[in-house]
Motif scaffolding. Structure first.
Motif: not given
Length: 161
Positions: A65-77, A46-59
């Motif tokens: 399970v991999s370590k977490l990759t963190y990514i912060t949702v940015v404001k769209a240009d 689902p579309v997320q607000k800017a500033g939301t932190t997502l964590n992503v794993t691969a299994k």
């Protein structure tokens, strides 16, 4: 994980081939998908607000399970570039030159028909190759940025050389 902005409905990137990639907010799963045999993945979210932190794993298939990759949702240009400044074009010219937003894609059209395009350099200078046009032909020129925002149109009428 590639950049995610507040308009995105997918999270893309690369992981171990054929692994299952999961996107979470905290411990809440918001999407998952299987990576391709080359490791690329595209997880619908689902579309997320800017500033939301997502964590992503691969299994992998063995359940590791991999370590977490963190990514912060940015404001769209969502700001379009300024309209390009276009130099005079005469009925001998095989290029349209001028200045636009740095690294934008400049397109030259007659009506809705594209007759040429090129990328502006890091200083915004561009040179678009076009077929020679008759005096009086009206060209319209736009710049498109990396976020697909398109400028207002600059109109140029071809003059006699």
């Amino acid at each position: 994980v590639n950049k995610v902005d507040d308009n995105d409905k997918v999270v893309t990137g690369k992981a171990e081939a054929n692994s299952t990639v999961t996107v979470n907010i905290g411990k809440k799963r918001i999407g998952y998908a299987k990576a391709s045999s080359k490791g690329s993945f595209s997880v619908s979210i689902p579309v997320q607000k800017a500033g939301t932190t997502l964590n992503v794993t691969a299994k992998d298939s063995a359940g590791n399970v991999s370590k977490l990759t963190y990514i912060t949702v940015v404001k769209a240009d969502v700001t379009p570039p300024n309209k390009p400044a276009v130099n005079k074009v005469d009925d001998n010219d095989k290029v349209v030159t001028g200045k636009a937003e740095a690294n934008s894609t400049v397109t030259v059209n007659i009506g809705k028909n594209r007759i040429g395009y090129a990328k502006a350099n890091s200083k915004g200078l561009f040179s678009v190759s076009i077929p020679i046009q008759k005096k009086g032909t009206k060209l319209n020129v736009t710049a498109k940025d990396a976020s697909n925002n398109v400028s207002k149109v600059t109109y140029v009428t071809v003059v006699k050389h």
